[in-house]
Design an enzyme around this catalytic site. Structure first.
Site, short mmCIF file in Angstrom:
data_model
loop_
_atom_site.label_atom_id
_atom_site.label_comp_id
_atom_site.label_asym_id
_atom_site.label_seq_id
_atom_site.Cartn_x
_atom_site.Cartn_y
_atom_site.Cartn_z
N HIS A 293 0.87 -1.30 0.11
CA HIS A 293 -0.02 -0.10 -0.26
C HIS A 293 0.98 1.32 0.22
CE1 HIS A 293 0.31 -0.22 4.52
NE2 HIS A 293 0.44 1.28 4.22
N ASP B 262 0.33 -7.91 1.62
CA ASP B 262 0.61 -6.32 1.64
C ASP B 262 1.98 -6.04 1.54
OD1 ASP B 262 0.21 -3.46 1.57
OD2 ASP B 262 -0.09 -3.46 3.74
N SER C 138 4.76 2.49 7.98
CA SER C 138 4.23 1.34 6.97
C SER C 138 5.55 0.89 6.11
CB SER C 138 3.07 1.86 6.06
OG SER C 138 2.16 1.86 6.90
#
Length: 461
Positions: free
Chosen positions: A99, A129, A205
């Site tokens: 992402h 992911d 992230s």
């Protein structure tokens, strides 16, 4: 010489505090050693919009005005985002979240020493992911992964990343839980997340999560928040998942996962009692896809899968993790509980997304009076069979208030497909099964609601 009680207590307190402080970890060396291999990722996504659709029919305009509406492009709009990542090899391979780089037209990687590189996208795996990138450089610092089974709940962990764009920030905490199942937006569930209380915020992230040896135990991926910032619940992708994804993306640019072909649900205490289990465990099979590896292996609706390829299935979420990491084409052993007895099955998994659809048949017509279970049922209609992709069962027309069916949560429109360990194919079959139900018993009942199969328990009068 006598010491005052207050003095003795003070000495004990000081000694205890000093002793305890010596056991607390110092993360300074880990940060110093590992930060050079952690990267900040800046992405740019560009989009063009055309003004051509502003006027539906240009020919209807007077000639003098047409030049105002000539097709033209609006200037590009840039969307920028920030994330983290880390190098996994000296020749420039690095890992981050999918992402972070999704839909990016340009990916810029910045190292701690301020060197910047344009990264090439090697491959992505949206289900985990994760994304693998490559920069054109040699002799780069890189990080090592920890052994998957070494991590325990309560272990200290450290995260390094760029929260809110603040480069190479470190935060620490402990492992709160292991093997958390968090379904994705596509209802997939292939990552047994590590839950921590490390402060993780937007920008973290894709960054690494370290143990006290400076090894990567996870990749920070998600936070649970109502405010937009960390509240002490963060989730990381385990090293075991990342290693498998990196190997596959490097070798073939995609990730293949095993597929079993079952729809499952959790086993609660009530269901465990009705199936004759000593305690709630396993994954209850609510539906077997026709033509799937599970059907070929002989799996049936109502089976409870308790072990797959040597891995114990304690919660239903454990099964997708175990199946997903199985190489398509491999034949593995699976243990199920069927009618209270253990049964071993050999199943050859295939690749995810290779399944076939359900098919219907033509069994229709008929009706029943109110049954002793407190519901009126009919044979399945062709319309419902097509709508729900099922080919057997009886549809519930009404439910008596306070009856066994109502207490079990059965609703009008549900399609009953199993009672106890007996499959329900049509109205006559339903009536035969109902007539032979044991009295004063708690039995599993399977039904399909809006296309989703569900198991509950029903008490017989």
């Amino acid at each position: 010489m006598r010491w005052p009680i207050v003095a003795i207590a003070f000495i004990v307190l000081v000694f205890s505090t000093s002793s305890h402080s010596q056991r607390l970890p110092n993360f300074a060396d880990i940060v110093e050693d590992t930060s050079p291999a952690v990267v900040k990722i800046n992405t740019v996504s560009r989009s063009k919009r055309s003004s051509q659709s502003i006027v539906p029919d240009r020919q209807q305009l007077p000639e003098i005005f047409r030049h105002f509406f000539d097709p033209r492009s609006v200037p590009e709009r840039e969307h920028r985002s920030i994330g983290s990542g880390f190098l996994v090899s000296s020749d420039g391979y690095l890992l981050t979240n999918n992402h972070v780089i999704e839909d990016a037209d340009e990916i810029v990687v910045r190292l701690q020493d301020r060197r910047e590189f344009i990264a090439e996208l090697i491959g992505t795996d949206p289900r985990s992911d994760l994304a693998l990138l490559k920069v054109d450089a040699k002799k780069l610092p890189y990080l090592n992964f920890a052994e998957p089974k070494e991590l325990r709940v309560g272990d200290w962990v450290l995260a390094i990343g760029s929260p809110f764009g603040l480069d190479f920030s470190a935060s620490a905490g402990i492992v709160s839980a292991i093997g958390r199942s968090i379904p994705s937006e596509e209802n997939g569930n292939y990552v047994p997340f590590i839950q921590t209380d490390v402060a993780i915020n937007p920008g973290n992230s894709g960054g690494p999560l370290f143990n006290l040896k400076g090894e990567v135990v996870g990749i920070n991926s998600q936070i649970y928040t109502r405010s937009g910032g960390s509240i002490g619940l963060s989730f990381a992708i385990p090293a075991s998942v990342a290693l498998n994804v990196v190997d596959q993306l490097k070798s073939k640019g995609r990730v293949d996962r095993g597929w079993l072909g079952v729809m499952i649900q959790e086993v609660d205490k009530s269901l465990a009692d009705s199936f004759g289990l000593k305690k709630p465990e396993g994954a209850l099979v609510a539906r077997v896809e026709p033509g799937s590896p599970a059907q070929t292996a002989g799996v049936q609706n109502g089976d409870i899968i308790t072990r797959f390829n040597g891995q114990k299935i304690i919660e239903s979420g454990d099964l997708p993790h175990a199946v997903g990491i199985t190489t398509p084409g491999d034949t593995v052993e699976m243990q199920v509980i069927r009618e209270g007895r253990k049964k071993l099955l050999d199943v050859t998994v295939t690749a995810l997304d290779s399944g076939v659809a359900f098919a219907g048949d033509d069994s229709f017509g008929g009706s029943s009076d109110n049954s002793k279970l407190g519901m009126v049922v009919d044979n399945l209609t062709r319309e419902l069979a097509n709508q729900f992709d099922i080919n057997e069962g009886v549809v519930v027309r009404s439910v008596s208030p306070n009856g066994p069916a109502a207490e079990a949560g059965i609703q009008e429109g549900d399609v009953i497909t199993q009672i106890g360990f007996k499959a329900i194919s049509n109205l006559n079959n339903f009536q035969d099964v109902e007539d032979n139900l044991p009295s004063d018993s708690l039995l599993p009942i399977r039904f399909v609601r809006n296309g989703t199969p569900v198991f509950r328990t029903i008490a017989t009068p």
